[in-house]
Design an enzyme around this catalytic site. Structure first.
Site, mmCIF file in Angstrom:
data_model
loop_
_atom_site.group_PDB
_atom_site.id
_atom_site.type_symbol
_atom_site.label_atom_id
_atom_site.label_comp_id
_atom_site.label_asym_id
_atom_site.label_seq_id
_atom_site.Cartn_x
_atom_site.Cartn_y
_atom_site.Cartn_z
ATOM 1 C CE1 TYR A 157 -3.607 -2.533 0.649
ATOM 2 C CE2 TYR A 157 -4.656 -0.438 1.132
ATOM 3 C CZ TYR A 157 -4.759 -1.777 0.829
ATOM 4 O OH TYR A 157 -5.986 -2.350 0.696
ATOM 5 C CE LYS A 204 1.699 -17.813 -2.287
ATOM 6 N NZ LYS A 204 0.801 -18.984 -2.353
ATOM 7 C CG ASP A 230 -2.221 -20.244 -1.053
ATOM 8 O OD1 ASP A 230 -1.697 -20.183 0.083
ATOM 9 O OD2 ASP A 230 -1.738 -20.937 -1.979
ATOM 10 C CG ASP A 239 -8.151 -4.542 1.426
ATOM 11 O OD1 ASP A 239 -9.101 -4.025 2.049
ATOM 12 O OD2 ASP A 239 -8.047 -4.503 0.184
ATOM 13 C CG ASP A 256 -13.840 -6.702 1.993
ATOM 14 O OD1 ASP A 256 -13.663 -5.990 3.004
ATOM 15 O OD2 ASP A 256 -14.248 -6.251 0.903
#
Ligand code: IPM
Ligand code: MG
Length: 360
Positions: free
Chosen positions: A142, A192, A224, A248, A252
């Protein structure tokens, strides 16, 4: 009587409608417990751009910095979609997070028994879910540099940099372990590390910090797999710690366990006293002025403010209890409608929760 000064940043779209209800609830808490909440409104997002040609004016930052806590509605409206990226409403959100150093974003995903059937997942999978997602909020891809769109090899080339300093990982890890200590003492760090160097540092650093919290059971999961496990068996999680972009996305995803984005609050904390509270949903400009949005996420964000900024745990519980009673009594906004329940608007939802607080 104690006075708390709250910077009130309603923002765009339905931001004002939902923050109005949260203010109503805080005033009811003030009345019940003799606490004085003083609200200082300021513009942020598209409405600030209209007035000042910037989505995050200095005056707003000033008011936020001088406050005891910030309550934010939401920013963004399609009418600003054509603006250059540096003055778009979303930029204000990133800007205020960075300016106030709000590096720790707490996003609880709780499935209330009253609403289990709202989830698109089977009730037996989601019932009883209570996950706290802790998302690093001021670093990662970001904010990483270099970034941009340039010409390379005769074609356009877009790039961002996913990066973390060890100190940034350490401080968010400490926050996460401390939160885990207050809960079921299980922390799952998501990265990751099988592909990304920045994730290898993340994992190494979180493991190092874990030595200071021997009571907390630490596990690591690739992002994942985490995305899959949140759907497959959400009850396995207590606290999830992750970086900005993974957080983020996963927050959601986790919001859908509870069935509606309109229910989920968030807190963004810094290492100073100042913190910001906002619903995780957006500004829903298409619903503006219709009095149909769900104010519960913002009301619960105000509740988190009482707990995390002012240590008013009892008053936090009072709000949560009043919200749950309202749901139990069968009142629903349209986003959480269920057969046999009474559909009410945003204001009415605020009124009923307020009455439940004062009656409690
Ligand atoms: C969020 C939002 C923001 C983010 C956007 C609006 C910049 O999606 O708070 O999750 O990506 O952080
Ligand atoms: Mg998001």
């Amino acid at each position: 009587m104690t006075t708390y000064n709250i910077a009130l940043l309603a923002g765009d779209g339905t931001g004002k409608e939902v923050t109005d209800e949260a203010v109503k609830i805080l005033k009811a808490i003030g009345e019940k417990y003799s606490i004085d909440f003083n609200f200082e409104p300021a513009l942020i997002g598209g409405c600030a751009y209209d007035e000042f040609k910037t989505p995050l004016p200095d005056i707003t930052l000033d008011i936020a910095k001088k406050s005891d806590a910030v309550l934010l509605g939401a920013v963004g409206d399609w009418k600003y979609d054509k603006l250059p990226p540096e003055v778009r409403p979303e930029r204000a959100l990133l800007g205020i997070r960075k300016e106030l150093n709000l590096f720790a974003n707490l996003r609880p995903a709780i499935v209330y028994p009253e609403l289990t059937s709202l989830s698109p997942l089977k009730s037996n999978i989601v019932s009883g879910t209570n996950i706290m997602i802790i998302r690093e909020l001021t670093g990662d891809v970001y904010f990483g540099t270099p970034k941009g769109i340039e010409i390379k090899n005769n074609e356009k080339f877009g790039f961002n940099n996913m990066c973390y300093f060890e100190s940034e990982i350490k401080r968010i890890a400490h926050t996460a372990f401390k939160v885990a200590m207050q809960r079921n003492k299980k922390l799952c760090s998501v990265d990751k590390a099988n592909v990304l160097d920045v994730s290898r540092l993340w994992r190494e650093t979180v493991t190092l910090v874990s030595k200071e919290y021997p009571q907390v059971e630490l596990s690591h999961m690739y992002v994942d797999n985490a995305a899959m496990q949140i759907i497959r068996n959400p009850k396995q999680f207590d606290v999830i710690l992750t970086g900005n972009i993974f957080g983020d996305i996963l927050s959601d995803e986790a919001s859908m366990l509870s069935g509606s984005l309109g229910l989920l609050p968030s807190a963004s904390l810094s290492d100073k006293k100042l913190a910001m509270y906002e619903p995780i949903h957006g500004s829903a400009p298409d619903l503006k002025g219709l009095d149909i949005v769900n104010p519960i996420a913002t009301i619960l964000s105000a509740a988190m403010m009482l707990k995390y900024s002012f240590s008013l745990d009892k008053q936090y519980e009072t709000i949560v209890h009043a919200v749950r009673k309202t749901l139990k009594d069968g009142y629903r906004t349209q986003d959480i409608k269920q057969d046999g329940m009474q559909i009410i608007g945003c204001k009415k939802m605020g009124d009923i929760i307020k009455d439940n607080i004062l009656k409690d």
